[in-house]
Structure formats: C-alpha cells, structure tokens
Design an enzyme around this catalytic site. Structure first.
Site, mmCIF file in Angstrom:
data_model
loop_
_atom_site.group_PDB
_atom_site.id
_atom_site.type_symbol
_atom_site.label_atom_id
_atom_site.label_comp_id
_atom_site.label_asym_id
_atom_site.label_seq_id
_atom_site.Cartn_x
_atom_site.Cartn_y
_atom_site.Cartn_z
ATOM 1 C CD GLU A 134 -24.691 5.763 -1.656
ATOM 2 O OE1 GLU A 134 -25.896 5.369 -1.212
ATOM 3 O OE2 GLU A 134 -24.614 7.075 -1.566
ATOM 4 C CB THR A 141 -23.883 3.588 -6.138
ATOM 5 O OG1 THR A 141 -24.848 3.486 -5.100
ATOM 6 C CG2 THR A 141 -23.638 4.949 -6.481
ATOM 7 C CG ASN A 198 -25.070 1.141 -1.938
ATOM 8 O OD1 ASN A 198 -24.277 2.043 -2.395
ATOM 9 N ND2 ASN A 198 -26.190 1.092 -2.233
#
Length: 310
Positions: free
Chosen positions: A257, A206, A208
């Site tokens: 995320e 992901t 972030n």
C-alpha cells in the site's frame, strides 16, 4: 524490444543474435555484466537475452514459497532499459525440461534460435537435471558453430552478487544493500487494484498492489520512489509504503500500500513501479486509529526527509 516465446517457430530476421542466457531475476549487476559481455562479443549482431517463463524453479516446485524479485513484465521493462533488442522468453514446459544438455544446445541455441554467440555466468547449468556445465557448452559451441563466453562472478561491497543475497538483504529490511547488488533500486511493479478504502478514511489514500508470487521484503513501512508508468498521472513521485498483512484490521494476505505525497487522482488500473529506499519501522498493531494516524504522520515526515536528501 521484441519478445520471442517459441524457439521452434521463429522468423529468420530474429535469428543471429548475440545473447546472454539466464533467469535474470532482479536483473542485478551480475546480470548486467553478462549482458554487457554479450554486447561486446559481437557489436554488429542484435543484442538478446534468453530466459524462461515460468522460472524453472516455479515449474519444478510450484508450491514452494514465493521467491521472485520481479515478475516477467518488470524484467522485460528493465531489460529494455539496458538496450536489449530481442528477449527470447521461452515457455518452460515439459518438452524443454526434458532436453539433454546436447539437445538444448542443438535444438534451442543452434537450430532453433540460430544464435551466433552466447554468454553465461560461471555457475551456469543447463539441460535435463542441470547436468550441462560451461565446459559442455564450450564444446557444443565449437561443434555447432556458436561462440561462448563465460562471465566471472561480480562482487559488491557485501560480497558475491546473487539473487539469493539480494533476497536476504530485503528480508532483513536493508533495501540499500539490495540496491548495491542490484545496481538499481529494488522495485515492485504492477497494476493498482481496489482496496478496502481504509486509507482514504484515515486521510492517507493508498495505491494498493499485489505482491503475490514475489519474494516478500521485510514487513513494515518504507520510504519509496514511485513511478506511474501509464495513464493520465504518469510521472515520478515520492511516498511512503507499507508492506504486510495489516494486523490492525485482521488481514492475512500480504500486499503493498503506497501513499503518494502531494498527489490527487485515480490510479486504479494504472501500472506503477515502487522503489524501496529505506526501511522505517516494522509492521505494528496499534491500540486505536488515533495512534495509527499519529504514527503515519511521523512515518511520512521521516520518509519526506530521506527522499529529499537523495
């Protein structure tokens, strides 16, 4: 778009604009209407927006819960897209806060920025203690030589458009209602920061991002549109994003995320804009990593279907 931050030291070339005044948090459809009225009032003059940083509410109540729909950078990006030529983003400090309504009109609007025409919303208040009204502004304009237009409130399907109503829609997990009032998808924009690498270990790496200082939408998982604004991976993508505190891992600081579909590459340090499209489910705590991965598979499949249908 040029950004001017000091009304006392300004080049003559940056004066003489027709300007919409306000905080423009979210740059929603009501704000866009005010900007359009400023453009229509004097088409030959530079189009400007006069706003404040920090937001006056942050200045007077620094410890209050976060409320902003967008940070200053995202606001500037949105205003640039609307064709604003000059952003007067004035530093809101004790000196500015102490100006009386007449002092604000004289020192900032007339003598400082040399504005030719200003447009404000019907509920606009200004000056120390927010004592100045739109009627006061009209009177000062007639005395000091700048025009004044007062915009009516804009309504959407849900009623009157306001930043407060948009915050409520986001808190309820209804980004489509928020988008109806905004006139665009609600976006969270910022720099991709380092994380714990848990997503990568789970097969879902992901990007972030911090949401510090922003009004938090309902915690949970969303179908999202992703724009990478700079760097080698600049472009538009589909994805699924989680907003919250990651209860599975005992975290307590909320962040965003985003898993970008069919993407490989390093986004650390890149500026990314994530648009919330649909709320899929609330934030949950799972009994095992296997159960979490199974749910993430289902979330992504649902998000793909939603985004493909846009």
């Amino acid at each position: 778009m040029k950004i001017v931050r000091d009304y006392q030291f300004i080049a003559e070339a940056d004066k003489g604009a027709t300007v919409a005044i306000g905080n423009f948090d979210g740059v929603h459809s009501g704000h866009q209407a005010v900007i359009q009225l400023a453009r229509d009032a004097m088409p030959a003059a530079p189009l400007g927006v006069l706003t404040f940083e920090p937001h006056p509410r942050e200045y007077f109540a620094p410890d209050a819960p976060p409320f902003r729909l967008m940070n200053a950078t995202a606001r500037a990006t949105r205003l640039r897209k609307l064709g604003v030529e000059i952003l007067y983003e004035l530093n809101f400090n004790s000196q500015l806060a102490a100006l009386t309504p007449e002092g604000f009109a004289a020192n900032v609007i007339s003598d400082g920025l040399g504005l030719r025409h200003v447009v404000v919303g019907a509920d606009f208040c200004f000056g120390k203690g927010r004592k100045g009204t739109v009627d006061d502004l009209r009177r000062f304009g007639a005395q000091m030589g700048f025009g004044v237009t007062v915009a009516e409130l804009v309504t959407a399907e849900a009623g009157a458009v306001s930043s407060t109503a948009i915050r409520t829609a986001l808190s309820d997990g209804n980004p489509r209602l928020a988008a109806d009032m905004l006139g665009h998808w609600h976006r969270i924009e910022g720099e991709v920061i380092g994380g714990e690498q848990r997503g990568r270990e789970l097969g879902y790496p992901t990007a972030n991002m911090s949401i510090d200082g922003l009004h938090p939408p309902r915690f949970g998982v969303y179908a999202v549109l992703v724009d990478v604004l700079d760097g080698p991976h600049a472009g538009s993508y589909h994805g699924a994003a989680s907003i919250g505190v990651r209860p599975m891992f005992g975290e307590n600081r909320a962040n965003l995320e985003t898993f970008i579909f069919d993407f490989t590459g390093d986004l650390y340090g890149a500026t990314v804009s994530v648009a919330l499209i649909d709320f899929l489910r609330p934030e949950l705590k799972f009994d095992s990593l296997e159960a979490l991965i199974t749910q993430m598979d289902a979330d992504c499949a649902q998000a793909r279907a939603i985004l493909t249908a846009l």
